[in-house]
Design a protein around this motif. Structure first.
Motif, short mmCIF file in Angstrom:
data_model
loop_
_atom_site.label_atom_id
_atom_site.label_comp_id
_atom_site.label_asym_id
_atom_site.label_seq_id
_atom_site.Cartn_x
_atom_site.Cartn_y
_atom_site.Cartn_z
N UNK A 197 0.83 -1.24 0.03
CA UNK A 197 0.06 -0.19 -0.03
C UNK A 197 0.72 1.49 -0.78
N UNK A 198 0.60 2.17 -1.17
CA UNK A 198 1.12 3.29 -0.89
C UNK A 198 1.13 4.39 0.82
N UNK A 199 0.71 3.88 1.50
CA UNK A 199 0.06 4.66 2.77
C UNK A 199 1.07 3.72 3.46
N UNK A 200 2.22 2.69 3.12
CA UNK A 200 3.14 1.97 4.73
C UNK A 200 4.56 3.16 4.36
N UNK A 201 4.64 3.81 5.29
CA UNK A 201 5.58 5.00 5.36
C UNK A 201 6.65 4.38 5.93
N UNK A 202 7.86 4.69 5.99
CA UNK A 202 8.80 4.60 6.82
C UNK A 202 9.69 5.81 6.51
N UNK A 203 10.47 5.86 7.64
CA UNK A 203 11.50 7.22 7.87
C UNK A 203 12.96 6.34 8.91
N UNK A 204 13.92 6.94 7.48
CA UNK A 204 15.14 6.04 8.96
C UNK A 204 16.40 7.57 9.40
N UNK A 205 16.55 6.99 10.45
CA UNK A 205 17.50 7.91 10.80
C UNK A 205 18.75 7.06 11.58
#
Lengths: 531, 401
Positions: A197-205
């Motif tokens: 799903x395009x709404x599966x978002x990910x951020x990386x730190x």
């Protein structure tokens, strides 16, 4: 091992130099056009480490100008290096050199840089040392060209990986067998494969001053509560430690309450569980280098749910869950109830049973409490030894365990057979809890409860249990009450807590986690097809 | 602040631990009393307690030199005193929670049992689920000395066999402390307790010899019911009357009875269900009692030939005969109690209290003297034979000479 490696590192550099050095002027400094001094700086900073490969390639006749290729041996993919990186280098030199082996063109760094940037699809321009070191030590290949104040990092990460293997900590009879591995990228891919799903978002730190560990936050935009996502971000940003070697570090640094035996952050090594949790609006925190992924907010009930509950039919799952709830009570209260009843409330036992128990105890020299503590400790030691032992001699432990505890202790008259039964059933019950850290919480609380039972009987147990329940009700995980949907009582939540109703009835997501988008599906029972 | 709080907490925890363990008793510090008996000897109480030896009961190598139980006896002006005096002989404090049987001898029962019962109901250690019986022809002490087979602890034997015989034969009954006190305090019913006798050789019964052979010379046996007037024993009902008494009070579960055949032999019928209803009536300002008993049974055995059990008419005939028989014997037991004991042990008064509370108030005082002995009773028995067992007609019909 780990300990030694860390101290070895810190003894020379870390303690005094590295933490300030990392943030010192040198690293954040921009790259200088002078390649010789740049390489010198890199070499000294890395202490001439032998796994750093630096190749210098001359670019003109007088060998005045040259470019440098840097990568970390073992972290960079050898195949990519030999195929695309060397290919580009060959290409560049070929274009510079004519048939008669003479350099045809004068040196033009900008032009070469453009050519280099065609090396592959993962290109990053590097302007300062901080970025350079991070890329280099993550496995990327760095191109530095004389005369330019910027370089290029090409994504060549690829190291020996354990690969996607079968789960070892959370086994199921039915359900996917794959588990996360140590590589962050593989892990995110495993989740993506489940939720397209395009709404599966990910951020990386990057967290950890020295380790610079990649940490990814994953959530489904629109389902996950924005406030909680924001809270996760701020808590992760607040972390300021030198190393993150496992997700356990993060767990301890972001949990709501430290002084509690109960875990308020869930962890799993199963991608299917993570997918299910994301779909409930929870947030996954993936840490590079460990197969254990964190999930927040965590509720008490989720530690007692197994992945399989959703794969087996509803009636089977409900029965198994009931069994689990029963066994946490046994694992928490088993020995203490035995102590309380046999030393304070003998009138509660059936008459024939008390003859049996009293007969077994005739020769036992210790009070029931001491007897129980002895046995429980022995069992915990055996269990711990079983975990630490190499697999091929693990069976020795079980032999010693059964012989020492099961027989010899009883025959020597130190322990009564009834106590062995109590300890055994308690031990088995504690293994029923699907989550290791929850089961260990109950195992630890067993000891104070035993002391209470040994000094106050059932009254003491009652006080202890009340204290535990009060504590549980006071806990929160990222603002969500830990004991929901029991306290506060949410009727809708009961469908998927002690029991699991059929999927078509589970029409809403957990209410306290999802405050806006909580409808999961239409509530329609499956129908028979009409002919 | 935190330090102070922590210190206070530490002190509380430490004092809790220091206070010791209140009334903690390990299982192997208890002398578990399984039966107790009270005899009335020379105007003093003699308390006898049978204490089980758990190690003897459970160990696989039972039959060792030690007996499964031991007996402690002490005398005193009060039972409490006697029980504490017992510690002079017993190594452990007697623990009464698992008492199974409480025995009183006939002398004690004639003296009055109420003062004994108060201790039992007041003391917290007694769990009131033991049964009370009256020993007949022997003191409680003697009775508790008899060794028993199968159930090695005699108290267990007494307990189990009272339960089974109540269910299967119905001539004896289990009475717990609560029930007994209820009967004692109710104005319309007087208590009844089962009697216990020693049959055979008492002297051998006391020794291990008693259980060494297949034949057990000395046995403990329940026999008859003791009739009380308030808390004092006034007489005994024999086995047959006991059974009929229990039919009227309506708590028979199962029993066996027979009717004679037309020719020779008997037809034995096993009663499976009984239900009795007592209903008081006032007829011309005199009380009358309606006793309605519904019973169900199976044919247990047939000794006579020429009986066609597949015929419903035959069964109906048997039912009628059964009803007639029962009615007669029930009347006889009511008569006997009315004329001989003059004590309402059936609970007729209680039934009146329920149906006619206003009239009962007037009758209450003189019920036993004036009304009960002359009470007119109408007994109606309804017997249903449900099944004939695994066969219909007896094979005796087919035996031809």
């Amino acid at each position: 091992m780990r300990y030694r490696r860390r101290t070895g590192h810190s003894s020379k550099n870390t303690t005094k130099e590295i933490p300030p050095a990392n943030s010192s002027t040198n690293d954040t400094d921009a790259l200088k056009p002078d390649i010789t001094s740049s390489l010198e700086h890199i070499r000294t900073t890395l202490g001439n480490s032998t796994d750093i490969v630096i190749r210098e390639i001359p670019l003109d006749e007088e060998e005045k100008h040259y470019m440098a290729i840097l990568y970390t041996d073992g972290l960079a993919d050898q195949k990519v290096i030999s195929e695309s990186v060397m290919m580009v280098v060959a290409d560049i030199t070929k274009s510079l050199v004519k048939e008669d082996n003479e350099y045809s063109q004068p040196f033009d760094g900008q032009k070469i840089l453009e050519k280099v940037s065609l090396v592959n699809h993962e290109i990053q321009t590097i302007t300062d040392y901080k970025k350079l070191f991070h890329a280099l030590l993550s496995g990327d290949t760095i191109f530095l060209i004389d005369g330019l104040d910027r370089g290029i990092a090409a994504g060549t990460r690829g190291w020996k990986d354990r690969g996607v293997m079968e789960t070892s900590a959370e086994n199921v009879v039915r359900g996917p067998r794959e588990s996360f591995s140590e590589s962050l990228r593989t892990n995110t891919a495993l989740i993506r494969r489940k939720i397209k799903d395009p709404n599966l978002w990910m951020e990386t730190k990057q967290i950890g001053r020295i380790t610079q560990t990649d940490v990814a936050i994953m959530y489904i935009h629109g389902i996950a509560n924005d406030k909680i996502v924001e809270e996760v971000r701020t808590r992760l940003d607040r972390i300021d430690v030198d190393s993150i070697l496992e997700s356990g570090y993060i767990e301890e640094l972001i949990q709501d309450k430290t002084l509690s035996p109960f875990p308020t952050v869930y962890n799993t090594e199963r991608p299917d569980v993570i997918a299910a949790e994301l779909l409930e609006g929870k947030i996954a925190i993936l840490v590079d280098g460990t197969p254990f992924v964190l999930v927040v907010p965590a509720l008490f009930v989720s530690f007692l749910h197994a992945a399989e509950d959703y794969y087996q039919r509803a009636d089977i799952s409900s029965f198994l869950r009931l069994l689990r709830y029963l066994s946490i009570f046994i694992s928490l209260l088993g020995p203490s109830l035995y102590i309380a009843i046999t030393t304070f409330h003998q009138e509660m036992l059936p008459t024939r049973l008390i003859f049996g128990l009293a007969g077994q105890r005739e020769q036992v020299p210790f009070p029931a409490f001491v007897e129980a503590v002895l046995m429980e400790l022995t069992f915990e030691i055996l269990r711990e030894a079983g975990v630490r032992l190499p697999k091929n001699i693990g069976s020795a432990i079980s032999i010693v365990g059964t012989l020492v505890i099961g027989q010899a202790a009883v025959e020597a008259g130190i322990i009564s057979p009834a106590m062995v039964i109590v300890v055994a059933i308690t031990a088995i019950s504690s293994f029923v809890v699907p989550s290791f850290n929850m089961s260990i919480a109950f195992r630890m609380l067993r000891f104070p409860l035993m002391a209470l039972a040994g000094s106050f009987g059932l009254f003491g147990i009652l006080v202890g249990v009340i204290a535990i329940v009060l504590h549980l009700c006071s806990l929160r995980s990222f603002g969500v009450p830990y004991m929901s949907p029991f306290a506060p009582l949410i009727p809708e939540g009961q469908k998927d807590s002690i029991f699991r109703l059929p999927h078509w009835l589970l029409s809403s997501r957990p209410r306290l986690i999802n405050q806006t988008n909580y409808k999961r599906r239409k509530r329609t029972p499956p129908r028979k097809s009409r002919e | 602040m935190k330090r102070i709080l922590a210190l206070i907490l530490l002190h509380i925890v430490v004092t809790l631990l220091l206070s010791g363990c209140w009334n903690r008793r390990e299982l192997n510090e208890l002398a578990i009393a399984v039966a107790a008996g009270v005899d009335w000897v020379d105007d003093r109480y003699r308390l006898t307690v049978q204490v089980a030896i758990p190690g003897q009961v459970t160990s696989k190598k039972s039959g060792g030199p030690q007996a499964p139980a031991t007996l402690y006896t002490a005398e005193g002006d009060t039972i409490f005193e006697a029980s504490r005096r017992m510690t002079q002989v017993s190594p452990r404090k007697i623990y009464f929670s698992h008492l199974r049987m409480f025995l009183m001898d006939e002398a004690m029962a004639r003296e009055g049992i109420a003062k004994v019962l108060d201790l039992l109901s007041r003391d917290h250690e007694f769990r009131p689920d033991f049964y009370l019986v009256i020993t007949r022809g022997a003191t409680a002490e003697e009775t508790l000395k008899i060794m028993t087979q199968m159930e090695t602890i005699p108290a267990n034997k007494l307990y189990e066999s009272l339960q089974t015989s109540e269910k299967a034969w119905s001539a004896s009954m289990t009475v717990t402390l609560d029930e007994l006190i209820n009967d004692l305090t109710s104005s319309g019913k007087h208590p009844v307790l089962t009697g216990l006798i020693i049959t055979g050789d008492r002297d051998i019964g006391r020794t291990r010899k008693n259980v060494e052979n297949i034949d057990t010379p000395g046995q403990l046996k329940y026999s008859g019911l003791a009739v009380f007037k308030l808390d004092k024993l006034i007489g005994w009902l024999n086995e047959k009357d006991s059974r009929n008494y229990r039919l009227i009070s309506g708590d028979v579960k199962s029993s066996v009875s027979f009717i004679p055949c037309k020719n020779e032999g008997k037809i034995i019928i096993e009663t499976l269900r009984t239900d009795s209803k007592l209903k008081g009536r006032i007829v011309e300002s005199r009380p009358e009692m309606d006793i309605r008993i519904n019973m169900e049974g199976n044919i247990g055995a047939v000794e006579c030939s020429g009986l066609d059990l597949s015929e419903p008419a035959t069964v109906r005939e048997l039912e009628a005969e059964m009803e007639e028989n029962l009615k007669r014997s029930l009347e006889s037991v009511v008569d006997k109690v009315q004329s001989k004991f003059k004590v309402d042990i059936f609970g007729f008064g209680e039934a009146f209290r329920r149906s006619h509370p206003r009239e009962w108030k007037e009758m209450e005082k003189t019920w036993n003297e004036r009304y009960f002995p002359n009470l007119k009773t109408n007994i109606h028995v309804d017997y249903k034979i449900r099944r004939t067992g695994t066969t219909n007609d007896t094979f005796l019909n087919d035996i031809k000479e």
